[in-house]
Design a protein around this motif. Structure first.
Motif, PDB file in Angstrom:
ATOM      1  N   MET A  49      13.532 -12.908  -0.182  1.00  0.00           N
ATOM      2  CA  MET A  49      12.910 -12.575   1.091  1.00  0.00           C
ATOM      3  C   MET A  49      11.556 -13.257   1.231  1.00  0.00           C
ATOM      4  SD  MET A  49      12.072  -8.783   2.599  1.00  0.00           S
ATOM      5  CE  MET A  49      10.761  -8.521   1.390  1.00  0.00           C
ATOM      6  N   GLU A  50      10.768 -13.259   0.162  1.00  0.00           N
ATOM      7  CA  GLU A  50       9.459 -13.920   0.203  1.00  0.00           C
ATOM      8  C   GLU A  50       9.614 -15.423   0.409  1.00  0.00           C
ATOM      9  OE1 GLU A  50       7.741 -12.639  -3.463  1.00  0.00           O
ATOM     10  OE2 GLU A  50       6.911 -10.788  -2.586  1.00  0.00           O
ATOM     11  N   GLU A  51      10.661 -15.988  -0.209  1.00  0.00           N
ATOM     12  CA  GLU A  51      10.925 -17.416  -0.010  1.00  0.00           C
ATOM     13  C   GLU A  51      11.238 -17.708   1.455  1.00  0.00           C
ATOM     14  OE1 GLU A  51      14.160 -20.807  -1.499  1.00  0.00           O
ATOM     15  OE2 GLU A  51      14.165 -18.799  -2.401  1.00  0.00           O
ATOM     16  N   ALA A  52      12.057 -16.840   2.065  1.00  0.00           N
ATOM     17  CA  ALA A  52      12.410 -17.040   3.468  1.00  0.00           C
ATOM     18  C   ALA A  52      11.206 -16.865   4.383  1.00  0.00           C
ATOM     19  CB  ALA A  52      13.519 -16.065   3.864  1.00  0.00           C
ATOM     20  N   LEU A  53      10.396 -15.860   4.101  1.00  0.00           N
ATOM     21  CA  LEU A  53       9.230 -15.606   4.950  1.00  0.00           C
ATOM     22  C   LEU A  53       8.195 -16.720   4.840  1.00  0.00           C
ATOM     23  CD1 LEU A  53       8.825 -11.767   4.353  1.00  0.00           C
ATOM     24  CD2 LEU A  53       9.566 -12.893   6.470  1.00  0.00           C
ATOM     25  N   ALA A  54       8.253 -17.448   3.742  1.00  0.00           N
ATOM     26  CA  ALA A  54       7.326 -18.572   3.555  1.00  0.00           C
ATOM     27  C   ALA A  54       7.891 -19.875   4.113  1.00  0.00           C
ATOM     28  CB  ALA A  54       7.006 -18.743   2.068  1.00  0.00           C
ATOM     29  N   ALA A  55       9.056 -19.810   4.746  1.00  0.00           N
ATOM     30  CA  ALA A  55       9.712 -21.027   5.246  1.00  0.00           C
ATOM     31  C   ALA A  55      10.100 -20.887   6.709  1.00  0.00           C
ATOM     32  CB  ALA A  55      10.948 -21.329   4.394  1.00  0.00           C
ATOM     33  N   PRO A  56       9.136 -20.689   7.608  1.00  0.00           N
ATOM     34  CA  PRO A  56       9.477 -20.555   9.031  1.00  0.00           C
ATOM     35  C   PRO A  56      10.148 -21.813   9.559  1.00  0.00           C
ATOM     36  CG  PRO A  56       7.104 -20.872   8.724  1.00  0.00           C
ATOM     37  CD  PRO A  56       7.686 -20.626   7.368  1.00  0.00           C
ATOM     38  N   GLY A  57      11.155 -21.590  10.409  1.00  0.00           N
ATOM     39  CA  GLY A  57      11.862 -22.712  11.010  1.00  0.00           C
ATOM     40  C   GLY A  57      12.987 -23.279  10.188  1.00  0.00           C
ATOM     41  N   GLN A  58      13.190 -22.757   8.975  1.00  0.00           N
ATOM     42  CA  GLN A  58      14.228 -23.308   8.103  1.00  0.00           C
ATOM     43  C   GLN A  58      15.491 -22.448   8.050  1.00  0.00           C
ATOM     44  OE1 GLN A  58      12.871 -24.761   4.260  1.00  0.00           O
ATOM     45  NE2 GLN A  58      10.781 -25.015   5.030  1.00  0.00           N
ATOM     46  N   TRP A  59      15.492 -21.304   8.702  1.00  0.00           N
ATOM     47  CA  TRP A  59      16.662 -20.427   8.711  1.00  0.00           C
ATOM     48  C   TRP A  59      16.706 -19.659  10.032  1.00  0.00           C
ATOM     49  CZ3 TRP A  59      15.028 -15.372   9.207  1.00  0.00           C
ATOM     50  CH2 TRP A  59      13.708 -15.106   8.817  1.00  0.00           C
ATOM     51  N   ASP A  60      17.909 -19.158  10.349  1.00  0.00           N
ATOM     52  CA  ASP A  60      18.089 -18.347  11.555  1.00  0.00           C
ATOM     53  C   ASP A  60      18.345 -16.878  11.219  1.00  0.00           C
ATOM     54  OD1 ASP A  60      18.020 -20.542  13.583  1.00  0.00           O
ATOM     55  OD2 ASP A  60      19.765 -21.227  12.440  1.00  0.00           O
ATOM     56  N   VAL A  61      19.064 -16.632  10.142  1.00  0.00           N
ATOM     57  CA  VAL A  61      19.314 -15.265   9.668  1.00  0.00           C
ATOM     58  C   VAL A  61      19.063 -15.234   8.169  1.00  0.00           C
ATOM     59  CG1 VAL A  61      21.027 -13.437   9.360  1.00  0.00           C
ATOM     60  CG2 VAL A  61      21.041 -14.800  11.454  1.00  0.00           C
ATOM     61  N   ALA A  62      18.285 -14.271   7.710  1.00  0.00           N
ATOM     62  CA  ALA A  62      18.052 -14.085   6.278  1.00  0.00           C
ATOM     63  C   ALA A  62      18.416 -12.655   5.916  1.00  0.00           C
ATOM     64  CB  ALA A  62      16.600 -14.372   5.920  1.00  0.00           C
ATOM     65  N   ASP A  91       9.477   1.086   0.760  1.00  0.00           N
ATOM     66  CA  ASP A  91       8.612   1.149   1.943  1.00  0.00           C
ATOM     67  C   ASP A  91       7.571   0.034   1.908  1.00  0.00           C
ATOM     68  OD1 ASP A  91       9.882   3.325   3.033  1.00  0.00           O
ATOM     69  OD2 ASP A  91       8.414   4.790   2.343  1.00  0.00           O
ATOM     70  N   GLU A  92       6.982  -0.184   0.749  1.00  0.00           N
ATOM     71  CA  GLU A  92       5.954  -1.213   0.618  1.00  0.00           C
ATOM     72  C   GLU A  92       6.530  -2.606   0.845  1.00  0.00           C
ATOM     73  OE1 GLU A  92       4.384  -0.529  -3.241  1.00  0.00           O
ATOM     74  OE2 GLU A  92       3.371   1.350  -2.693  1.00  0.00           O
ATOM     75  N   VAL A  93       7.759  -2.838   0.379  1.00  0.00           N
ATOM     76  CA  VAL A  93       8.419  -4.131   0.588  1.00  0.00           C
ATOM     77  C   VAL A  93       8.633  -4.379   2.082  1.00  0.00           C
ATOM     78  CG1 VAL A  93      10.575  -5.398   0.254  1.00  0.00           C
ATOM     79  CG2 VAL A  93       9.514  -4.206  -1.674  1.00  0.00           C
ATOM     80  N   VAL A  94       9.123  -3.363   2.768  1.00  0.00           N
ATOM     81  CA  VAL A  94       9.374  -3.499   4.205  1.00  0.00           C
ATOM     82  C   VAL A  94       8.063  -3.715   4.955  1.00  0.00           C
ATOM     83  CG1 VAL A  94      10.223  -2.299   6.258  1.00  0.00           C
ATOM     84  CG2 VAL A  94      11.495  -2.142   4.112  1.00  0.00           C
ATOM     85  N   GLU A  95       7.039  -2.955   4.574  1.00  0.00           N
ATOM     86  CA  GLU A  95       5.740  -3.101   5.224  1.00  0.00           C
ATOM     87  C   GLU A  95       5.194  -4.516   5.042  1.00  0.00           C
ATOM     88  OE1 GLU A  95       1.300  -0.983   5.226  1.00  0.00           O
ATOM     89  OE2 GLU A  95       2.877  -0.267   3.886  1.00  0.00           O
ATOM     90  N   ALA A  96       5.361  -5.077   3.857  1.00  0.00           N
ATOM     91  CA  ALA A  96       4.878  -6.437   3.604  1.00  0.00           C
ATOM     92  C   ALA A  96       5.649  -7.457   4.438  1.00  0.00           C
ATOM     93  CB  ALA A  96       5.002  -6.758   2.121  1.00  0.00           C
ATOM     94  N   ALA A  97       6.954  -7.267   4.571  1.00  0.00           N
ATOM     95  CA  ALA A  97       7.754  -8.188   5.380  1.00  0.00           C
ATOM     96  C   ALA A  97       7.340  -8.114   6.844  1.00  0.00           C
ATOM     97  CB  ALA A  97       9.242  -7.861   5.229  1.00  0.00           C
ATOM     98  N   ALA A  98       7.129  -6.900   7.349  1.00  0.00           N
ATOM     99  CA  ALA A  98       6.714  -6.742   8.741  1.00  0.00           C
ATOM    100  C   ALA A  98       5.349  -7.383   8.976  1.00  0.00           C
ATOM    101  CB  ALA A  98       6.676  -5.256   9.104  1.00  0.00           C
TER     102      ALA A  98
END
Length: 226
Positions: A49-62, A91-98
């Motif tokens: 998830m952190e890899e995906a969040l650090a790669a905007p524009g490289q995926w459509d669904v993660a 909860d902390e993981v979700v909060e960080a993603a948001a």
């Protein structure tokens, strides 16, 4: 999704690889059947998830599929200190993603956090009791910079219940939506709704319909009265 040109990344539970081999553009999966292992799959899901969040524009669904809460119920039952700790960690993981999505690098984005089933107090599932068929879905839409984000909560009662921010939901009470904002949506509708949101055809074998509530959450101009 992938057949229609959408880039799909997936991480965590290796059930995805077993059901849909070679269906993902990027993936990391981990063995899922050791119910005493509360952390290996979850750590892998977070890393992906952190890899995906650090790669905007490289995926459509993660997809990040966590198993710690499920395994914790099977191993220790629901009302146990280990379950409380795992839920707080989740909860902390979700909060960080948001928080990451709220920074705006991904443009307009939809975050969905959901469970596929519930558990009895002893950690079992697979039956038809409300404890086993109930779950929850939380959805949040993050807009471009300067746009207000909107969010909704969904509960699963063998069905998907949506608490989407709608014009006819009524007033909030102490910051929470009223119970009147919980229309029932069959869980089968999730695939059809996600397909339409992604601009691809609904799967031919799908028996679901598009959820007006989740659709309105992502498309506020389509809400009644707006």
């Amino acid at each position: 999704l992938r057949a229609n040109g959408r880039r799909v990344w997936a991480f965590g539970d290796d059930t995805w690889d077993g059901l849909l081999p070679n269906a993902f553009d990027r993936a990391s999966f981990y063995p899922s059947f050791d119910v005493k292992d509360l952390d290996t799959v979850d750590r892998g899901a977070v890393a992906g998830m952190e890899e995906a969040l650090a790669a905007p524009g490289q995926w459509d669904v993660a997809v990040a599929h966590f198993l710690g809460v499920d395994h914790c119920g099977h191993t220790y039952a629901v009302d146990h200190a280990s379950m409380h700790a795992k839920l707080r960690w989740t909860d902390e993981v979700v909060e960080a993603a948001a928080a990451k999505l709220a920074q705006g690098q991904h443009g307009r984005a939809l975050l969905i956090v959901m469970g596929d089933h519930g558990q009895t107090m002893t950690g079992d599932h697979g039956g038809q009791t409300p404890e086993e068929t109930n779950s929850v879905l939380v959805a949040a839409v993050f807009g471009d910079e300067g746009q207000e984000e909107e969010e909704g909560v969904v509960a699963l009662d063998g069905k998907l219940l949506t608490r989407a921010a709608r014009g006819d939901c009524g007033a909030r009470t102490s910051g929470n939506w009223t119970d009147g904002c919980l229309p029932i949506m069959p869980q089968l509708d999730f695939a059809a709704t996600l397909a339409l949101m992604m601009g691809v055809p609904v799967p031919f074998s799908s028996l679901g319909a598009v959820s007006a509530d989740l659709w309105a959450l992502a498309h506020p101009a389509d809400r009644p009265g707006v």
